[in-house]
Design a protein around this motif. Structure first.
Motif, mmCIF file in Angstrom:
data_model
loop_
_atom_site.group_PDB
_atom_site.id
_atom_site.type_symbol
_atom_site.label_atom_id
_atom_site.label_comp_id
_atom_site.label_asym_id
_atom_site.label_seq_id
_atom_site.Cartn_x
_atom_site.Cartn_y
_atom_site.Cartn_z
ATOM 1 N N GLN A 34 0.940 -1.252 0.029
ATOM 2 C CA GLN A 34 0.238 0.099 0.153
ATOM 3 C C GLN A 34 0.980 1.222 -0.036
ATOM 4 O O GLN A 34 0.508 2.249 -0.466
ATOM 5 N N GLU A 35 1.945 1.222 0.717
ATOM 6 C CA GLU A 35 2.820 2.494 0.997
ATOM 7 C C GLU A 35 3.571 2.455 -0.523
ATOM 8 O O GLU A 35 3.764 3.804 -0.984
ATOM 9 N N ALA A 36 3.747 1.454 -1.008
ATOM 10 C CA ALA A 36 4.733 1.309 -2.365
ATOM 11 C C ALA A 36 3.600 2.089 -3.427
ATOM 12 O O ALA A 36 3.998 2.817 -4.315
ATOM 13 N N ILE A 37 2.258 1.936 -3.504
ATOM 14 C CA ILE A 37 1.365 2.340 -4.463
ATOM 15 C C ILE A 37 1.469 3.725 -4.349
ATOM 16 O O ILE A 37 1.383 4.453 -5.306
ATOM 17 N N GLN A 38 1.255 4.052 -2.923
ATOM 18 C CA GLN A 38 1.139 5.647 -2.777
ATOM 19 C C GLN A 38 2.405 6.395 -3.203
ATOM 20 O O GLN A 38 2.337 7.402 -3.988
ATOM 21 N N MET A 39 3.548 5.887 -3.038
ATOM 22 C CA MET A 39 4.918 6.417 -3.435
ATOM 23 C C MET A 39 5.212 6.405 -4.802
ATOM 24 O O MET A 39 5.723 7.249 -5.574
ATOM 25 N N MET A 40 4.683 5.260 -5.476
ATOM 26 C CA MET A 40 4.728 5.161 -7.021
ATOM 27 C C MET A 40 3.973 6.015 -7.629
ATOM 28 O O MET A 40 4.373 6.784 -8.481
ATOM 29 N N ASN A 41 2.790 6.452 -7.336
ATOM 30 C CA ASN A 41 1.906 7.363 -7.807
ATOM 31 C C ASN A 41 2.270 8.709 -7.622
ATOM 32 O O ASN A 41 2.209 9.409 -8.602
ATOM 33 N N LYS A 42 3.100 8.954 -6.403
ATOM 34 C CA LYS A 42 3.360 10.383 -6.344
ATOM 35 C C LYS A 42 4.772 10.721 -7.242
ATOM 36 O O LYS A 42 4.771 11.516 -7.818
ATOM 37 N N LEU A 43 5.580 9.525 -7.322
ATOM 38 C CA LEU A 43 6.714 9.495 -8.313
ATOM 39 C C LEU A 43 6.294 10.014 -9.905
ATOM 40 O O LEU A 43 6.852 10.855 -10.169
ATOM 41 N N VAL A 44 5.382 9.135 -10.209
ATOM 42 C CA VAL A 44 4.891 9.373 -11.528
ATOM 43 C C VAL A 44 4.008 10.532 -11.940
ATOM 44 O O VAL A 44 4.302 11.017 -12.696
ATOM 45 N N TYR A 45 3.054 10.762 -11.068
ATOM 46 C CA TYR A 45 2.111 11.965 -11.302
ATOM 47 C C TYR A 45 2.564 13.148 -10.616
ATOM 48 O O TYR A 45 2.206 14.206 -11.240
ATOM 49 N N ILE A 84 13.741 3.329 -9.999
ATOM 50 C CA ILE A 84 14.492 2.311 -9.466
ATOM 51 C C ILE A 84 13.654 1.662 -8.188
ATOM 52 O O ILE A 84 13.490 2.359 -7.314
ATOM 53 N N GLY A 85 13.377 0.538 -8.486
ATOM 54 C CA GLY A 85 12.394 -0.187 -7.404
ATOM 55 C C GLY A 85 10.977 -0.207 -8.139
ATOM 56 O O GLY A 85 10.701 0.071 -9.122
ATOM 57 N N PRO A 86 10.124 -1.006 -7.353
ATOM 58 C CA PRO A 86 10.196 -1.179 -5.925
ATOM 59 C C PRO A 86 11.255 -2.549 -5.667
ATOM 60 O O PRO A 86 11.662 -2.924 -6.552
ATOM 61 N N THR A 87 10.806 -2.987 -4.413
ATOM 62 C CA THR A 87 11.918 -4.138 -3.937
ATOM 63 C C THR A 87 11.478 -5.517 -4.391
ATOM 64 O O THR A 87 11.832 -6.334 -4.878
ATOM 65 N N THR A 88 10.179 -5.879 -3.528
ATOM 66 C CA THR A 88 9.854 -7.100 -3.441
ATOM 67 C C THR A 88 8.741 -7.614 -4.329
ATOM 68 O O THR A 88 8.014 -6.519 -5.254
ATOM 69 N N THR A 89 8.523 -8.718 -4.565
ATOM 70 C CA THR A 89 7.232 -9.105 -5.390
ATOM 71 C C THR A 89 5.934 -8.421 -5.160
ATOM 72 O O THR A 89 5.338 -8.117 -5.829
ATOM 73 N N SER A 90 5.749 -8.617 -4.007
ATOM 74 C CA SER A 90 4.403 -7.955 -3.469
ATOM 75 C C SER A 90 4.405 -6.637 -3.782
ATOM 76 O O SER A 90 3.178 -6.147 -4.298
ATOM 77 N N GLU A 91 5.413 -5.642 -3.841
ATOM 78 C CA GLU A 91 5.141 -4.449 -4.198
ATOM 79 C C GLU A 91 5.200 -4.277 -5.690
ATOM 80 O O GLU A 91 4.642 -3.305 -6.204
#
Length: 163
Positions: A63-74, A82-89
């Motif tokens: 859930q944290e990865a989703i928020q941070m990914m959206n922030k980086l992209v949009y 570069i990232g995220p790290t784990t399969t679930s992320e």
């Protein structure tokens, strides 16, 4: 034709587990990032354009990865991530990268199929478990006089398919 870069900076996003159970994985990676930043800076950037790394903590939580990914992209409008790290992320972030047409490279995802369906925007930077575990056990077991080994994995991953 040759592509040229321009603008005040080239923004590269980084999704790393700086906290949480995966924080130990980020220690060397973030140290390496500091070395890379210094090297790029000493070379004058890329075609004279400085590179800016924007690092966000995922806490190894999807859930944290989703928020941070959206922030980086949009919000930050990075060129690549570069990232995220784990399969679930990666499972939850790669669809975002694909929709936004922003390249994302997962760092420790071992699931064979997590990135293939999101090409050409998602990639992994590690071997899949099926390629790691067999050779590891073949070398480790005899050296430790182990006669039987069980490998337990998440059944939802089809390790007969590779990406």
């Amino acid at each position: 034709s040759e592509a040229r870069v321009a603008g005040p900076s080239i923004k590269i996003g980084v999704l790393a587990p700086k906290t949480g159970f995966g924080a130990v994985w980020a220690v060397e990676g973030l140290a390496g990032l500091e070395v890379a930043k210094e090297e790029i800076r000493s070379l004058g950037g890329v075609d004279g354009v400085p590179v800016e790394f924007i690092v966000y903590d995922t806490a190894t939580k999807p859930q944290e990865a989703i928020q941070m990914m959206n922030k980086l992209v949009y919000t930050d409008k990075v060129l690549a991530i570069i990232g995220p790290t784990t399969t679930s992320e990666c499972e939850v972030c790669f669809p975002i990268a694909c929709r936004a047409k922003c390249t994302s490279v997962g760092l420790l995802s071992e699931s064979p199929s997590v990135s293939a369906k999101f090409r050409p925007w998602a990639f992994r930077n590690t071997l899949t478990s099926d390629k790691i575990l067999g050779p590891l056990v073949r070398h480790w077991a005899p050296d430790n006089r182990i006669k039987r080994v069980a490998i337990i994995y998440d059944k939802k991953f089809d390790y007969t398919k590779f990406d």
